[in-house]
Design a protein around this motif. Sequence first.
Motif, PDB file in Angstrom:
ATOM      1  N   ASN A 125      90.624 -21.972 -23.984  1.00  0.00           N
ATOM      2  CA  ASN A 125      90.085 -23.266 -23.542  1.00  0.00           C
ATOM      3  C   ASN A 125      89.610 -24.100 -24.731  1.00  0.00           C
ATOM      4  N   HIS A 126      89.007 -23.428 -25.701  1.00  0.00           N
ATOM      5  CA  HIS A 126      88.540 -24.130 -26.898  1.00  0.00           C
ATOM      6  C   HIS A 126      89.706 -24.803 -27.617  1.00  0.00           C
ATOM      7  N   LEU A 127      90.802 -24.066 -27.794  1.00  0.00           N
ATOM      8  CA  LEU A 127      91.962 -24.619 -28.489  1.00  0.00           C
ATOM      9  C   LEU A 127      92.630 -25.724 -27.664  1.00  0.00           C
ATOM     10  N   GLN A 128      92.683 -25.536 -26.361  1.00  0.00           N
ATOM     11  CA  GLN A 128      93.267 -26.593 -25.517  1.00  0.00           C
ATOM     12  C   GLN A 128      92.417 -27.860 -25.564  1.00  0.00           C
ATOM     13  N   ASP A 129      91.109 -27.699 -25.656  1.00  0.00           N
ATOM     14  CA  ASP A 129      90.223 -28.871 -25.788  1.00  0.00           C
ATOM     15  C   ASP A 129      90.463 -29.588 -27.121  1.00  0.00           C
ATOM     16  N   LEU A 130      90.692 -28.818 -28.187  1.00  0.00           N
ATOM     17  CA  LEU A 130      90.986 -29.437 -29.479  1.00  0.00           C
ATOM     18  C   LEU A 130      92.272 -30.256 -29.405  1.00  0.00           C
ATOM     19  N   LYS A 131      93.260 -29.755 -28.678  1.00  0.00           N
ATOM     20  CA  LYS A 131      94.496 -30.516 -28.498  1.00  0.00           C
ATOM     21  C   LYS A 131      94.230 -31.827 -27.754  1.00  0.00           C
ATOM     22  N   LYS A 132      93.446 -31.735 -26.709  1.00  0.00           N
ATOM     23  CA  LYS A 132      93.140 -32.934 -25.915  1.00  0.00           C
ATOM     24  C   LYS A 132      92.411 -33.979 -26.738  1.00  0.00           C
ATOM     25  N   ASN A 133      91.615 -33.528 -27.682  1.00  0.00           N
ATOM     26  CA  ASN A 133      90.820 -34.436 -28.508  1.00  0.00           C
ATOM     27  C   ASN A 133      91.492 -34.766 -29.838  1.00  0.00           C
ATOM     28  N   ASN A 134      92.802 -34.465 -29.914  1.00  0.00           N
ATOM     29  CA  ASN A 134      93.603 -34.785 -31.102  1.00  0.00           C
ATOM     30  C   ASN A 134      93.095 -34.100 -32.365  1.00  0.00           C
ATOM     31  N   LYS A 135      92.522 -32.905 -32.200  1.00  0.00           N
ATOM     32  CA  LYS A 135      92.086 -32.115 -33.345  1.00  0.00           C
ATOM     33  C   LYS A 135      93.034 -30.949 -33.620  1.00  0.00           C
ATOM     34  N   LEU A 136      94.071 -30.892 -32.838  1.00  0.00           N
ATOM     35  CA  LEU A 136      95.217 -30.017 -33.049  1.00  0.00           C
ATOM     36  C   LEU A 136      96.450 -30.803 -32.598  1.00  0.00           C
ATOM     37  N   PRO A 137      97.630 -30.489 -33.134  1.00  0.00           N
ATOM     38  CA  PRO A 137      98.840 -31.185 -32.681  1.00  0.00           C
ATOM     39  C   PRO A 137      99.037 -31.049 -31.170  1.00  0.00           C
ATOM     40  N   LYS A 138      99.440 -32.133 -30.551  1.00  0.00           N
ATOM     41  CA  LYS A 138      99.563 -32.159 -29.099  1.00  0.00           C
ATOM     42  C   LYS A 138     100.609 -31.175 -28.571  1.00  0.00           C
ATOM     43  N   ASP A 139     101.678 -30.951 -29.373  1.00  0.00           N
ATOM     44  CA  ASP A 139     102.764 -30.103 -28.892  1.00  0.00           C
ATOM     45  C   ASP A 139     102.599 -28.637 -29.303  1.00  0.00           C
ATOM     46  N   LEU A 140     101.482 -28.291 -29.917  1.00  0.00           N
ATOM     47  CA  LEU A 140     101.179 -26.896 -30.234  1.00  0.00           C
ATOM     48  C   LEU A 140     100.931 -26.131 -28.939  1.00  0.00           C
ATOM     49  N   TRP A 141     101.583 -24.968 -28.786  1.00  0.00           N
ATOM     50  CA  TRP A 141     101.366 -24.174 -27.579  1.00  0.00           C
ATOM     51  C   TRP A 141     100.362 -23.058 -27.861  1.00  0.00           C
ATOM     52  N   ILE A 142      99.557 -22.773 -26.848  1.00  0.00           N
ATOM     53  CA  ILE A 142      98.497 -21.768 -26.936  1.00  0.00           C
ATOM     54  C   ILE A 142      98.778 -20.655 -25.937  1.00  0.00           C
ATOM     55  N   THR A 143      98.628 -19.406 -26.395  1.00  0.00           N
ATOM     56  CA  THR A 143      98.826 -18.261 -25.515  1.00  0.00           C
ATOM     57  C   THR A 143      97.924 -17.130 -25.978  1.00  0.00           C
ATOM     58  N   SER A 144      98.080 -15.979 -25.335  1.00  0.00           N
ATOM     59  CA  SER A 144      97.544 -14.709 -25.826  1.00  0.00           C
ATOM     60  C   SER A 144      98.682 -13.716 -25.725  1.00  0.00           C
ATOM     61  N   SER A 145      98.819 -12.834 -26.707  1.00  0.00           N
ATOM     62  CA  SER A 145      99.942 -11.904 -26.739  1.00  0.00           C
ATOM     63  C   SER A 145      99.436 -10.517 -26.382  1.00  0.00           C
ATOM     64  N   ASP A 146      99.840 -10.029 -25.207  1.00  0.00           N
ATOM     65  CA  ASP A 146      99.211  -8.798 -24.715  1.00  0.00           C
ATOM     66  C   ASP A 146     100.160  -7.963 -23.883  1.00  0.00           C
ATOM     67  N   ASN A 147      99.749  -6.729 -23.659  1.00  0.00           N
ATOM     68  CA  ASN A 147     100.469  -5.749 -22.876  1.00  0.00           C
ATOM     69  C   ASN A 147     100.788  -6.284 -21.476  1.00  0.00           C
ATOM     70  N   PHE A 148     101.895  -5.818 -20.914  1.00  0.00           N
ATOM     71  CA  PHE A 148     102.306  -6.294 -19.595  1.00  0.00           C
ATOM     72  C   PHE A 148     101.211  -6.067 -18.547  1.00  0.00           C
ATOM     73  N   ALA A 149     100.483  -4.954 -18.665  1.00  0.00           N
ATOM     74  CA  ALA A 149      99.425  -4.675 -17.691  1.00  0.00           C
ATOM     75  C   ALA A 149      98.310  -5.705 -17.766  1.00  0.00           C
ATOM     76  N   SER A 150      98.025  -6.167 -18.981  1.00  0.00           N
ATOM     77  CA  SER A 150      96.970  -7.161 -19.171  1.00  0.00           C
ATOM     78  C   SER A 150      97.296  -8.492 -18.510  1.00  0.00           C
ATOM     79  N   TRP A 151      98.574  -8.733 -18.263  1.00  0.00           N
ATOM     80  CA  TRP A 151      99.018  -9.963 -17.599  1.00  0.00           C
ATOM     81  C   TRP A 151      99.262  -9.746 -16.114  1.00  0.00           C
ATOM     82  N   GLY A 152      98.676  -8.694 -15.566  1.00  0.00           N
ATOM     83  CA  GLY A 152      98.753  -8.489 -14.125  1.00  0.00           C
ATOM     84  C   GLY A 152      99.906  -7.649 -13.658  1.00  0.00           C
TER      85      GLY A 152
END
Length: 410
Positions: free
Chosen positions: A170-197
């Motif tokens: 959420n912090h990084l997505q807020d930075l994108k919204k406020n033009n403090k990160l490039p708008k087209d930068l994608w944000i994720t988390s890289s984790d085990n399949f179980a961690s994603w449900g």
Amino acid sequence: MEGQVEEKSNQYKQNEISAIEILGNPNYLAMAYGGYRYKTRDIEPTIEELKEDLKILQAMNIKVLKTFNVHFDEASNLLKVIRELKTEDEGFEMYIMLGAWINCENAWSDVEPNHEKEDVVANTAEIKRAVELANQYPDIVKIIAVGNEAMVHWATSYYVQPEIILKWVNHLQDLKKNNKLPKDLWITSSDNFASWGGGDATYHLPALDELIEVVDFVSMHTYPYLDTYHRPEFWGIKKNEQALPEVERIEMAVQRAQKFAETQYAAVADYVNRIDVDKPIHIGETGWATVSNGNFGSNGSKATDEYKQALYYKEISAWTTAENISCFYFEAFDEPWKDSLNVAGAENHFGLFTVDGQAKYALWDLVDQGVFDGLTRNGHPITKSYGGDLAILLNAVDMPAENNLITSGF
């Protein structure tokens, strides 16, 4: 900060391409990368060593690399090298999924890890540095991944609850919204399949559902290689296959392993689609080791050798390409620091290349094609492992045991 982002975004021509155009695009093959050549990360790869590696990967048509943290110099030096190579060669193209490592409180210490709280100081510094690098190299950094296997419960030394990952995403997505990160930068988390449900219901938490909603895509890991020991219902030779030639039996076993990866992907998709049917899902890691004196070797599941690695690499690459799934294959080069006290530990041997630049069996055809001509690693030309002798390689291959538990689904 706003002016800086806009200025840097306009400065580099290749910033025109974004993560949405790269991910799932078969013209942008992906790979997990670490350039460490020794038994310790205290000896970081030099600029020249990084250049060696990137030229090898470019020759393989790899154009997207995954890194894991920014608290070592490797990540920033890698970005510097990519910028230099782009300057030297207009045809050079490489992008980064930049990993920001996340720890729980008391991680990697003599004190009991507190998985309900985070290491605020370390995590804040990690995210801050990732933001700085993304703004400094907007033409190269296309994705930030918050944490690597940071939510899966078997990561007992450091895992956190999904609320922590959610906070930083959420912090990084807020930075994108406020033009403090490039708008087209994608944000994720890289984790085990179980961690994603896609696994045990203990992971099915409200914070995970929120996380799925706010990431730009899901980066899930699947390791059938590890499951040949831990969840072996798909692994081994069926009774009715015993009369087949040995090579065919092994091929069928590895095909089942790849199908098992598909089932884990499908399980994640089923969970994610209940929350956001349009959320892209890509494979942030999968791989197969070539040496193991532990659970996966001759005294364990017998999954480990270069022949099986090559089969799996071919199968997983064909499936993900056909389905427009990006697959960050783990990994490019062997890294001996990962299990530094056990030279034959599997963690040291997931690379498609050895430390000294021998191409393992999965890449022998590229050597034959001259793809690596003129390239070196550690001063060594790129040659075939086993001296290119398939008979010698096959002599080191173990036949998995007969498994009557294999279901018809595999």
